[in-house]
Design an enzyme around this catalytic site. Sequence first.
Site, short mmCIF file in Angstrom:
data_model
loop_
_atom_site.label_atom_id
_atom_site.label_comp_id
_atom_site.label_asym_id
_atom_site.label_seq_id
_atom_site.Cartn_x
_atom_site.Cartn_y
_atom_site.Cartn_z
N ARG A 48 0.79 -1.23 0.00
CA ARG A 48 0.00 0.00 0.00
C ARG A 48 0.82 1.27 0.00
O ARG A 48 0.60 2.17 -0.81
CB ARG A 48 -0.88 0.09 1.26
CG ARG A 48 -2.24 -0.43 1.15
CD ARG A 48 -2.63 -0.98 2.49
NE ARG A 48 -1.70 -2.02 2.86
CZ ARG A 48 -1.81 -3.27 2.45
NH1 ARG A 48 -2.80 -3.63 1.71
NH2 ARG A 48 -0.92 -4.18 2.78
N THR A 49 1.74 1.36 0.95
CA THR A 49 2.40 2.65 1.14
C THR A 49 3.16 3.05 -0.12
O THR A 49 3.04 4.18 -0.61
CB THR A 49 3.34 2.61 2.36
OG1 THR A 49 2.58 2.16 3.47
CG2 THR A 49 3.91 3.98 2.67
N LYS A 78 26.18 -3.15 -1.19
CA LYS A 78 27.65 -3.04 -1.32
C LYS A 78 28.27 -2.34 -0.11
O LYS A 78 29.47 -2.14 -0.04
CB LYS A 78 28.00 -2.25 -2.57
CG LYS A 78 27.48 -2.86 -3.86
CD LYS A 78 27.86 -1.99 -5.04
CE LYS A 78 27.20 -2.48 -6.31
NZ LYS A 78 27.33 -1.51 -7.40
N ARG A 99 11.42 4.03 3.33
CA ARG A 99 11.01 3.09 4.38
C ARG A 99 12.23 2.29 4.77
O ARG A 99 12.96 1.80 3.91
CB ARG A 99 9.90 2.16 3.89
CG ARG A 99 9.70 0.97 4.83
CD ARG A 99 8.48 0.18 4.52
NE ARG A 99 7.27 0.91 4.85
CZ ARG A 99 6.06 0.35 4.88
NH1 ARG A 99 5.90 -0.93 4.58
NH2 ARG A 99 5.00 1.06 5.19
N HIS A 127 5.26 6.10 11.56
CA HIS A 127 4.73 5.93 10.21
C HIS A 127 3.71 7.06 10.02
O HIS A 127 2.51 6.83 10.02
CB HIS A 127 4.07 4.55 10.10
CG HIS A 127 3.73 4.12 8.72
ND1 HIS A 127 3.86 4.94 7.62
CD2 HIS A 127 3.25 2.94 8.25
CE1 HIS A 127 3.46 4.27 6.54
NE2 HIS A 127 3.10 3.05 6.91
C1 NCD Z 1 1.92 -0.75 8.34
C2 NCD Z 1 3.43 -0.63 8.47
O1 NCD Z 1 4.17 -0.93 7.53
O2 NCD Z 1 3.84 -0.21 9.53
N1 NCD Z 1 1.52 -1.08 7.05
C3 NCD Z 1 1.27 -0.08 6.15
O3 NCD Z 1 2.08 0.76 5.89
N2 NCD Z 1 0.04 -0.05 5.64
C4 NCD Z 1 1.35 -1.69 9.30
C5 NCD Z 1 1.83 -3.10 9.29
O4 NCD Z 1 2.69 -3.48 8.49
O5 NCD Z 1 1.33 -3.86 10.13
#
Ligand code: NCD
Length: 304
Positions: A48-49, A78, A99, A127
Site C-alpha cells: 500500500r504505502t 555493497k 522506508r 509511520h
Molecule cells: C503498516 C506498516 O508498515 O507499519 N503497514 C502499512 O504501511 N500499511 C502496518 C503493518 O505493516 O502492520
Amino acid sequence: MHHLVETQQFDRASLRKLFDLATILETKRDDSLHGKILASLFFEPSTRTRFSFESAMYRLGGHVITAENAAEASSATKGETLEDTIRVMNHYADVIVIRSPEAGAAERAAAISEVPVINAGDGAGQHPTQALLDLYTIEREIGHIDGVHVAIIGDLRYGRAARSLAYLLSKYNDIKLTLVSSPELAMGADIKAHLDEHGVKYTETESLKDTMPEADVIYQTRVQKERFPSKEEYERFKGGYIIDRTMADSMKEGGIIIHPLPRVGEIMPEVDDSPHAVYFKQVGYGLIVRMAILSTLMNPQRNS
Ligand code: NCD
C-alpha cells in the site's frame, strides 16, 4: 514543513489544511507536479504505502523511480551508507519517500537531503503518513475528531502506525483512548508520557470484547512479526486478538473498524461486509491524503 519525519510536526491548523486539500483532490484534477520526479526507496516490504505514493505522484502529473527492494537491489548491499544514497538520489529526484527497518532512518536522511524526505515507516519508530490517513478516515467516517473514543488494538509496542496515531490524537480535545494489548506488547512509555503531558485520558486493558461496544473507532493492528527477537516470541502473541462477526456486531451504530493493513488473521473475512468495516475504504482515503502531502511539500504556495 520541508520534510515529513514524524507526526509531532503537525498542529491542528496544518492538519486542517492538509485534510481540506485531500478532500478537494478527491474530485478535482490537479497536475501541479508535472515534470517532477518521486523516488521511492524501500528497504522493507510494502504494498500500500509504496503503491499509494507512486499512484498519488502519477495522479498529480509527476513521475516515479523506485527501489522496491532497496536492501538487496540498491548499493546498500555493497555497503553504501544511507547518507551517501540520499546524496546521490538528490540529483535524480525532487522528493524521496523512504522506508527502513531502522528507527531514526528518515530523520538521518532528512538531515542531509536538500529535497523533501517523507518517512514511509522507520522500524518501530513512526509511520506518519499512515497515521494521517487514519485520522482523516476517522474524520470522514465519524464526522469529527474531538470527543471521539478510539481503541487501538494489538501490537502497540512495535506498531509504528499505532504510535504515530497516538501522537496525532493528542492534538484534539476530549479524546478517549483505550489501549488494548497484552502487557508485553503495551504502548511505549514515551507515548504514554506524551499522552499524559497533553491531558489525553487513556486506559490500558487486555479485553477487546469489553472494548468493542464502547469505542467509536476500533483500530486493529497486526502483530509485527519482523520486529520480534525470535519466531517463538512472535508465535506467543500471534492470534491474541481476532475480530469476528459477533464482535463486530456488538459495536455501537456508526462505529468503525479500521486497520493499516496488511491483516494477517486479526479481522475475519466474515467482517468485511459489516457496516462497521471501513478498512478497505481507508485505502482510498490514503491515496488522497498522500496526494495532499506531496502537493503540500512540493508546491511552495501551499506550504506556508
Ligand atoms: C503498516 C506498516 O508498515 O507499519 N503497514 C502499512 O504501511 N500499511 C502496518 C503493518 O505493516 O502492520
